[in-house]
Design an enzyme around this catalytic site. Structure first.
Site, PDB file in Angstrom:
ATOM      1  N   CYS A 285      54.437 167.324 -38.626  1.00 47.23           N
ATOM      2  CA  CYS A 285      55.609 166.749 -39.271  1.00 47.23           C
ATOM      3  C   CYS A 285      55.619 165.230 -39.170  1.00 47.23           C
ATOM      4  CB  CYS A 285      56.876 167.334 -38.660  1.00 47.23           C
ATOM      5  SG  CYS A 285      57.072 169.099 -39.021  1.00 47.23           S
TER       6      CYS A 285
ATOM      7  N   CYS B 189      56.782 167.493 -34.491  1.00 46.68           N
ATOM      8  CA  CYS B 189      55.421 167.815 -34.044  1.00 46.68           C
ATOM      9  C   CYS B 189      54.438 166.888 -34.765  1.00 46.68           C
ATOM     10  CB  CYS B 189      55.106 169.282 -34.328  1.00 46.68           C
ATOM     11  SG  CYS B 189      54.913 169.664 -36.092  1.00 46.68           S
TER      12      CYS B 189
ATOM     13  N   GLU C 108      61.491 169.303 -40.766  1.00 49.18           N
ATOM     14  CA  GLU C 108      61.075 167.909 -40.918  1.00 49.18           C
ATOM     15  C   GLU C 108      60.036 167.765 -42.029  1.00 49.18           C
ATOM     16  OE1 GLU C 108      61.681 168.800 -36.458  1.00 49.18           O
ATOM     17  OE2 GLU C 108      60.704 169.768 -38.154  1.00 49.18           O
TER      18      GLU C 108
END
Length: 141
Positions: A88, A85, A57
């Site tokens: 990201c 997360c 990502e």
């Protein structure tokens, strides 16, 4: 969720499987443009690159920030095998991507990988505002 969303999400899951087969953590993502074409795709390479930030990502968000104009970026959709997360998610927001579709939520991931949650690092601040503001004053105006 459309049939196209499901098709692209299945590709993200396939990229995650490819990552695992190559010895990496099993995460995959792709970025689809406003017209439905796949612009870029990647999988996790944290282990091979020895880089804790080599999440797919983040790599795609960085690619989009370099390669796409803001209008095009805003029309994209990132499909990813797992909910991004915090690192990201911040990169996705800053890159101006339009939408994220994920297969597994953070809560579902915690069930599948117990004990893999990242600790919250204590933070202190703000402090030294008058000094710290000097380099910022006027920059964003």
């Amino acid at each position: 969720m459309t049939e196209d969303d499901e098709r692209h999400l299945r590709r993200a899951v396939a990229l995650a499987a490819e990552a695992r087969a190559s010895g990496e953590a099993p995460f995959g993502s792709l970025l689809v443009g406003p017209d439905g074409t796949v612009l870029a795709e990647d999988h996790n390479t944290v282990l091979g690159d020895r880089d804790i930030s080599a999440h797919p990502e983040l790599k795609l968000a960085r690619w989009a920030a370099r390669e796409l104009d803001p209008g095009t970026a805003a029309g994209t959709t990132m499909y990813t095998s797992c909910q991004p997360c915090r690192m990201c998610a911040g990169a996705i927001e800053r890159s101006g991507l339009g939408r994220v579709v994920y297969a597994i939520s953070v809560e579902q991931f915690a069930v599948l990988a117990p004990g893999r949650e990242w600790p919250n690092v204590p933070q202190e601040g703000p402090a030294l505002f008058d000094e710290a503001r000097v380099p910022l004053d006027g920059y964003y105006r």
